[in-house]
Design an enzyme around this catalytic site. Structure first.
Site, mmCIF file in Angstrom:
data_model
loop_
_atom_site.group_PDB
_atom_site.id
_atom_site.type_symbol
_atom_site.label_atom_id
_atom_site.label_comp_id
_atom_site.label_asym_id
_atom_site.label_seq_id
_atom_site.Cartn_x
_atom_site.Cartn_y
_atom_site.Cartn_z
ATOM 1 N NE ARG A 45 -2.968 0.287 3.292
ATOM 2 C CZ ARG A 45 -2.331 0.755 4.391
ATOM 3 N NH1 ARG A 45 -1.838 1.961 4.409
ATOM 4 N NH2 ARG A 45 -2.215 -0.013 5.450
ATOM 5 C CE1 TYR A 97 -16.540 10.869 -15.681
ATOM 6 C CE2 TYR A 97 -16.121 10.997 -13.332
ATOM 7 C CZ TYR A 97 -16.494 10.273 -14.444
ATOM 8 O OH TYR A 97 -16.825 8.958 -14.304
ATOM 9 C CG ASP A 169 -9.661 15.254 -15.480
ATOM 10 O OD1 ASP A 169 -9.014 14.552 -16.278
ATOM 11 O OD2 ASP A 169 -10.701 14.859 -14.908
#
Ligand SMILES: *Cc1c(COP(=O)(O)O)cnc(C)c1O
Length: 370
Positions: A45, A97, A169
């Site tokens: 992780r 988005y 983005d």
């Protein structure tokens, strides 16, 4: 080097061994007797070989100082937002988005983040919206599905003067066609689910930073502690996708523009939206800011909502499905997907152009439009 060349070579896991590299799925790595870890990996992780290779590749492709990979685009976005503080304000492209805007306003709104949806391409609106509380501008350009552009350099200058950071983005444009960090942005985000992966078979996301600053340290902390990290297999698949990114986009881009031109001339179509068309309101900005256009085209069907919906049921090649960036061409009525608060015109169809031959795609749309 040209971005296509960098994309081919960036993702190799092990330059001195096999070209495809390996998939290293281990979650835990052995300590040496002195307590240190040989390659710096302890628990996946926190860091893992395939993720580290992909992060290095994406940082190189975007021209950034570092990159962090996530289990999805929204996972990446959540880390960028979680690295802010309650009371901070984010200004977001008003037609960005849809789920990203919901993440900011609804979920992070409950944690005290203030998100304001603003037409960031409108300089007067932007100047009016910026305040001492504004910490981050979240720019999506081209936006989706309206495919409007925002001048990244102009927004970055205004934001920096006001003491705010700028994230872009870059999912739709991809690093092949647009380099936001070179234009002054501080952070780039991708949904790797789309063009980077490129085959509609994985979810992934990333953030790339221009500088290793305090904000980036908090993003890295959020990556590890929120735990939305990608698997070794998905990292390897994205690295593989990068190697064909330039070639796929060249084909998808050329087909999309030719198709947009044909549809613009079709009397059943009220408007074709594509930044490569001379009729597009941001055509000049697109020529200045980007090196090409994605495989997305939106059209507005003259006969209205029902005719648009009927066309999505009649296509044989275009799959009526969400998402974009894969080999299969997709068609979607966005307003019904986005729900009752959608700002998308209800006669709009978004097309994601895949890798099929243009004559087959044109024939399919011709019969579907009736
Ligand atoms: C798909 C998409 C996202 C969200 O990414 P996921 O991988 O679906 O979480 C964010 N921004 C844009 C522009 C997208 O197309």
């Amino acid at each position: 080097m040209h971005p296509d060349t960098r994309a081919v070579h960036a993702g190799r896991l092990s330059p001195e061994r096999g070209l495809a590299g390996g998939i290293e799925p281990s979650t835990t790595f052995a300590r040496r007797d002195d307590g240190t870890y040989g390659d710096g990996f302890s628990y996946s992780r926190e860091a893992a070989p395939n993720r580290a290779a992909l992060e290095a590749a994406l940082a190189a492709l975007e021209g950034g100082a570092d990159a962090a990979c996530f289990a999805s685009g929204l996972g990446a976005m959540a880390a960028a937002l979680a690295a802010l503080a309650p009371g901070d304000e984010v200004l977001v492209t008003h037609d960005a988005y849809y789920s990203g805007r919901r993440l900011m306003s609804e979920l992070f709104g409950r944690w005290g983040l203030r998100a304001r949806q603003v037409d960031l391409a409108d300089r007067a609106r932007l100047a009016e919206a910026l305040s001492a509380r504004t910490k981050l501008l979240w720019v999506e350009t081209p936006s989706n599905p309206m495919l409007r552009l925002t001048d990244i350099a102009a927004v970055a200058e205004a934001a920096h003067r006001a003491g705010a950071l700028v994230a872009v983005d870059n999912t739709t444009a991809t690093p092949v066609f647009q380099s936001p960090l070179a234009l002054g942005a501080d952070l780039v985000m991708h949904s790797a689910t789309k063009y980077l992966g490129g085959h509609s078979d994985l979810l992934g996301g990333c953030l790339v930073t221009a500088r290793r600053n305090d904000y980036w340290t908090r993003i890295r902390e959020a990556q590890t502690l929120l735990g939305a990290t990608p698997s070794a297999q998905d990292c390897w698949l994205i690295s593989r996708g990068l190697q064909t990114l330039g070639a796929r986009l060249a084909r998808q881009s050329a087909t999309a523009l030719a198709l947009a031109k044909a549809l613009e001339a079709d009397k059943r179509v009220a408007a074709a939206l594509h930044p490569g068309l001379a009729s597009h309101p941001d055509h000049a900005l697109a020529a200045r800011q980007t090196r090409g256009h994605s495989g997305l085209v939106s059209i507005r069907v003259k006969a209205g909502r029902e005719a648009a919906l009927a066309a999505t049921r009649r296509t044989r090649l275009f799959v009526n499905a969400t998402s974009f960036g894969g080999p299969h061409s997709l068609i979607e009525h966005r307003a019904s997907v986005e729900g009752p608060h959608s700002r998308t015109p209800d006669n709009l169809l978004r097309l994601s152009i895949g890798l099929e031959a243009i004559e087959d795609l044109l024939a399919d749309l011709d019969q579907a439009l009736g």
